[in-house]
Design an enzyme around this catalytic site. Structure first.
Site, PDB file in Angstrom:
ATOM      1  N   SER A 250       9.310  -0.729  -7.746  1.00 53.00           N
ATOM      2  CA  SER A 250      10.703  -1.173  -7.683  1.00 53.00           C
ATOM      3  C   SER A 250      10.933  -1.964  -6.401  1.00 53.00           C
ATOM      4  CB  SER A 250      11.610   0.068  -7.707  1.00 53.00           C
ATOM      5  OG  SER A 250      12.926  -0.283  -7.391  1.00 53.00           O
TER       6      SER A 250
ATOM      7  N   CYS B  98      18.960   9.574  -6.083  1.00 55.66           N
ATOM      8  CA  CYS B  98      18.979   8.815  -7.327  1.00 55.66           C
ATOM      9  C   CYS B  98      19.608   9.579  -8.466  1.00 55.66           C
ATOM     10  CB  CYS B  98      17.561   8.458  -7.753  1.00 55.66           C
ATOM     11  SG  CYS B  98      16.844   7.279  -6.667  1.00 55.66           S
TER      12      CYS B  98
END
Ligand code: PLP
Length: 530
Positions: free
Chosen positions: A311, A435
């Protein structure tokens, strides 16, 4: 003879938003001092690589501290056929800039304010060079890479270059890299893409109990779609035991997906061993390397991986961009279908600025891997100070842990409350996993066998390349102060700002023991697992 422009004129032109490309060719050390938001920072020795993509008639203004460097850059550009080049005088020393500088810039990342940012596992500050190149792509009318005209071809070339940069970080071939919208999409694509492409007899996925929700949340959906799921337990350090994988393998397993390193406790899995076992049964292997990338060397060939996710925003790149590595000839059914971009593996017009930013972030990150021991020393310093406080427990593996990760809980301190206390004192960090956005205690800490009350008190400090020793000393002081103040704690460490680690026993603090080691070879997914 190269033309010049006065600084005030340049500022006016930027205010008028004249179309021009502002190139900052300062040395790295000078650049670290102040970033000009509108400028594209181009190290002088890389000017040749960058300028290949710029339109030859684009007005270019070069800025630098020294006229010598600016003039050299202008001469080079003129030689390359750029027709409208000049440099600003008297130079950067006088530069006020048309925008106020709300952010602090360092060569290693633009931080948002003056916080000591210790939440790099949640997201990282963007490298100034990445910000510059993304800005350039966003504003200078980069075409759709599928278009045949010059701007389209230019966009395509950018994507090609970025793919090479990502491939180089992973030791892959560039045609095995596919751009996605981030780690979550890469994980989704790996799970569904590989499983749906396999023959029906390969209908089982094996994963671990400490995966990110981007993996775990898919498992119920896979089950609803008729697949079977086996979740492996971990030991009290968060490690998957290869023998446990051996015990659950059979010829019905199509894919094993186990993360390279955990986002909450940083534990690094024995990926190579796990891959060998999986391949022995003819199963493919995917690894979520979103947290490992940038901190551990990841060579897909050495590890023999079939698929791997990364990512952008975890490695100093932009948010909303990621990549999936898929080894050639791995069965794959695209998750996102449409216009056939990314060689049909991921349709949708390419996010060129994000892709270019990811490429540059990978290039910078690759150069940093060798410095990981420095991060580990900073982390170890903080850890040593915490260990001096009685009752503090440190989570994750004592050695096989990401160099930037420090997850712990302190007696009597609610994790969320401590995050707010630290925030008020200028330290940014997370409780549990940022997250998941969940109010429940972390599934990762529960998988280690922690009781709910300990899990709810967990705090994660995650260091980044932009952190300095001064910040770490200050963060150490603040932490110790907060964790010892209320009780007038006797076991507190020295709070002077130059306290140093004195070789505490690495065992201290690993007081809890796993209680779920007996969770059976074929633990099937139930509601609690995610
Ligand atoms: N996988 C892991 C291990 C992560 O830590 C994260 C984010 O924290 C993700 C996947 C999701 O990545 P993204 O935020 O790019 O979707």
């Amino acid at each position: 003879m190269i033309n010049t422009v006065a600084n005030y004129e340049l500022v006016e032109r930027l205010h008028r938003q004249d179309s021009l490309l502002l190139i900052d060719v300062r040395e790295e050390s000078e650049y670290a001092y102040q970033h000009i938001p509108q400028s594209l920072w181009v190290p002088l020795d890389e000017l040749g690589q960058y300028c290949r993509y710029w339109p030859k008639d684009m007005p270019i203004v070069v800025i630098c501290n020294t006229v010598n460097r600016s003039a050299a850059a202008c001469r080079y550009l003129a030689e390359q056929g750029f027709s409208n080049v000049c440099y600003a005088v008297p130079g950067m020393a006088d530069w006020q800039g048309p925008l106020s500088h709300k952010c602090e810039a360092s060569r290693d990342g633009i931080t948002f304010d003056r916080s000591i940012y210790l939440d790099n596992a949640a997201t990282t500050p963007v490298y100034p060079e990445v910000a510059s190149v993304v800005w350039w792509c966003q504003t200078q009318g980069m075409g759709n890479p599928s278009s045949a005209h010059r701007l389209g071809r230019c966009g395509k070339e950018y994507v090609i270059k970025a793919r090479k940069q990502v491939a180089s970080l992973l030791g892959a071939v560039d045609k095995e890299i596919y751009f996605t919208s981030g780690g979550t999409e890469s994980d989704n694509a790996a799970l569904w893409g590989i499983m749906t492409a396999l023959p029906r007899k390969r209908r089982r996925v094996v994963t671990s109990a400490v995966e990110h929700k981007a993996i775990l949340a898919n498992l119920e959906a896979l089950q609803r779609a008729g697949y079977e799921v086996t979740i492996l337990p971990v030991n009290d350090h968060g490690l998957v035991d290869p023998n446990r994988l051996k015990a659950v393998m059979d010829y019905d397993v199509g894919l094993v997906s186990i993360m390279a390193a955990n986002n909450e406790i940083g534990t690094i899995q024995p990926i190579k061993q796990l891959v060998q076992i999986s391949h022995g049964w003819g199963a493919y292997f995917h690894s979520d390397a979103v947290q490992a990338a940038g901190y551990l060397p990841l060579d897909v060939n050495r590890l023999q991986l079939d698929a791997l996710s990364i990512s952008g925003h975890k490695i100093g790149g932009p948010k909303g961009i990621g990549a999936l590595y898929i080894r050639s000839r791995t069965p794959f059914e695209p998750l996102i279908k449409g216009g056939g971009q990314e060689r049909g593996y991921r349709s949708g017009t390419e996010n060129v600025p994000g892709i270019v930013g990811l490429g540059v972030a990978c290039r910078i990150t690759q150069g940093k891997l060798a410095e990981a021991p420095v991060l580990a020393r900073m982390r170890d310093y903080l850890e040593a100070r915490l260990r001096k406080i009685s009752g503090v427990k440190i989570f994750g593996h004592p050695k096989k842990r990401l160099p930037n990760n420090l997850c712990f809980c302190a007696p009597g301190k609610d994790g969320y409350g401590l995050v707010l206390d630290l925030d008020l004192r200028g330290v940014a960090c997370s409780s549990g996993s940022a997250c998941s956005g969940s109010k429940h205690s972390s599934h990762v800490l529960k998988a280690l066998g922690l009781v709910d009350s300990d899990a709810k008190r967990a705090i994660r400090l995650s260091l980044g390349w932009q952190n300095t020793w001064d910040e770490i000393y200050r963060a150490g002081d603040i932490l110790v102060h907060l964790l010892t103040e209320e009780k007038g704690h006797k076991g507190s460490s020295n709070t002077s700002s130059h306290y140093r680690s004195d070789g505490d026993s690495p065992k201290e603090g690993y007081a809890h023991h796993n209680t779920n080691e007996n969770s059976g070879n074929h633990l099937r997914l139930n509601g609690d697992q995610t």
